[in-house]
Design an enzyme around this catalytic site. Structure first.
Site, PDB file in Angstrom:
ATOM      1  N   ARG A 154      26.503   4.357 -13.637  1.00 35.68           N
ATOM      2  CA  ARG A 154      25.322   3.650 -14.155  1.00 35.68           C
ATOM      3  C   ARG A 154      25.329   3.610 -15.685  1.00 35.68           C
ATOM      4  NH1 ARG A 154      26.241   2.974  -9.808  1.00 35.68           N
ATOM      5  NH2 ARG A 154      24.964   3.214  -7.947  1.00 35.68           N
ATOM      6  N   SER A 204      16.434   2.533  -6.836  1.00 41.19           N
ATOM      7  CA  SER A 204      16.524   3.989  -6.975  1.00 41.19           C
ATOM      8  C   SER A 204      15.886   4.421  -8.293  1.00 41.19           C
ATOM      9  CB  SER A 204      17.987   4.442  -6.939  1.00 41.19           C
ATOM     10  OG  SER A 204      18.572   4.136  -5.689  1.00 41.19           O
ATOM     11  N   GLU A 274      16.714   6.479 -13.584  1.00 41.96           N
ATOM     12  CA  GLU A 274      17.667   5.382 -13.515  1.00 41.96           C
ATOM     13  C   GLU A 274      16.999   4.090 -13.953  1.00 41.96           C
ATOM     14  OE1 GLU A 274      20.384   3.080 -10.174  1.00 41.96           O
ATOM     15  OE2 GLU A 274      20.314   5.262 -10.196  1.00 41.96           O
TER      16      GLU A 274
END
Length: 286
Positions: A154, A204, A274
């Site tokens: 990520r 998420s 995130e």
């Protein structure tokens, strides 16, 4: 911004621009700089939470006006940053190319996916990308190869240097069209079964800590179904914070802070968000 994000949360933006070329992206950024106000790049509005108050800058949506896909030779595909991952996956499947099935259910655009090295079900952008075209902070166009993109979990050099992705080149292998479509249906079925798609969310909420799953840590901390107002830890999948109808960004932020504190107390592990928090005066760090 509640009308432009998958969380269905967020106050108004001072300016909202939808460029249809690299030149217009540069024009939008120049506009923000001349006015000395911030700017934010938006795709389909997933993976982001805007504050309840006004965002005092320019939101630049890179979407349908920059969503072309072109076929090259030997499995090479060039696509613009505004194409949705689902549309790109469908086009590849129709032509019998395999390797992008994992992205078919991710609710975002290619630009954001490259920026975040998006992934699911064992696949990631870095597994199929050849290069990406970006605009640097001074407006110069650059082409970055896979290694230069520094794609991690990520993360990418795009994030760290505040580049703007305008497109990417990918390579895929030939496969059986029916098998590809079957795998996409299977993965999307698993997504519907396990994720709370019936409620607005940003995807998420927290990054996966090395060696752990954020959702499991949250569940073990006794937070399944935990609520702050209309913001709730999903009972279906604890890795998601959902909007039960009228959640505010402030409620989501408070819930996230509570989750971080409880998980830290229970397991000693610090969860890192995130989703990107935009326009908050003072909330979560990181």
């Amino acid at each position: 911004m509640s009308r432009h994000t998958t969380f269905r949360i967020g106050g108004p933006a001072a300016y909202y621009m939808i460029p249809e070329s690299e030149e217009e992206i540069c024009d939008a950024v120049d506009f923000a700089r001349k006015k000395e106000i911030p700017y934010f790049l938006l795709g389909r509005g997933s993976n982001v939470l805007f504050y309840d108050g006004e965002y005092p800058g320019v939101v630049i949506e890179i979407g349908q006006g920059l969503s072309n896909l072109e076929w090259g030779e030997d499995g090479t595909v060039s696509a613009q940053a505004g194409i949705t991952l689902s549309a790109m996956a469908s086009k590849l499947a129709d032509e019998g190319y395999t390797g992008f099935e994992f992205a078919s259910g991710i609710p975002g655009t290619l630009g954001g996916a490259i920026t975040m090295n998006a992934g699911a079900y064992g696949g990631e952008i870095r597994g199929c990308i050849v290069s990406a075209t970006v605009l640097t902070e001074d407006g110069r166009a650059r082409t970055l190869g896979r290694e230069e993109l520094e794609l991690g979990y990520r993360s990418s050099v795009v994030q760290r240097k505040n580049y703007i992705v305008t497109g990417g080149v990918f390579h895929f292998e030939r496969g059986d069209r029916d098998e590809i479509l079957s795998k996409m249906r299977e993965l999307n079925g698993r997504r519907r079964e396990k994720q709370p798609l019936e409620y607005p969310s940003a995807g998420s909420t927290f990054k996966r800590p090395p060696g752990y799953f954020a959702g499991r840590l949250i569940e073990e901390a006794g937070l399944r179904g935990y609520r702050v107002g209309d913001a709730q830890v999903s009972e279906k999948h604890c890795g998601f914070v959902i909007n039960r109808g009228h959640a505010t960004a402030t409620e989501v932020c408070r819930l996230m802070a509570d989750v971080q504190a409880r998980v830290k107390e229970n397991s000693g592990i610090e969860l890192e968000p995130e989703i990107r928090l935009v326009g908050f005066p003072d909330c979560l760090s990181g």
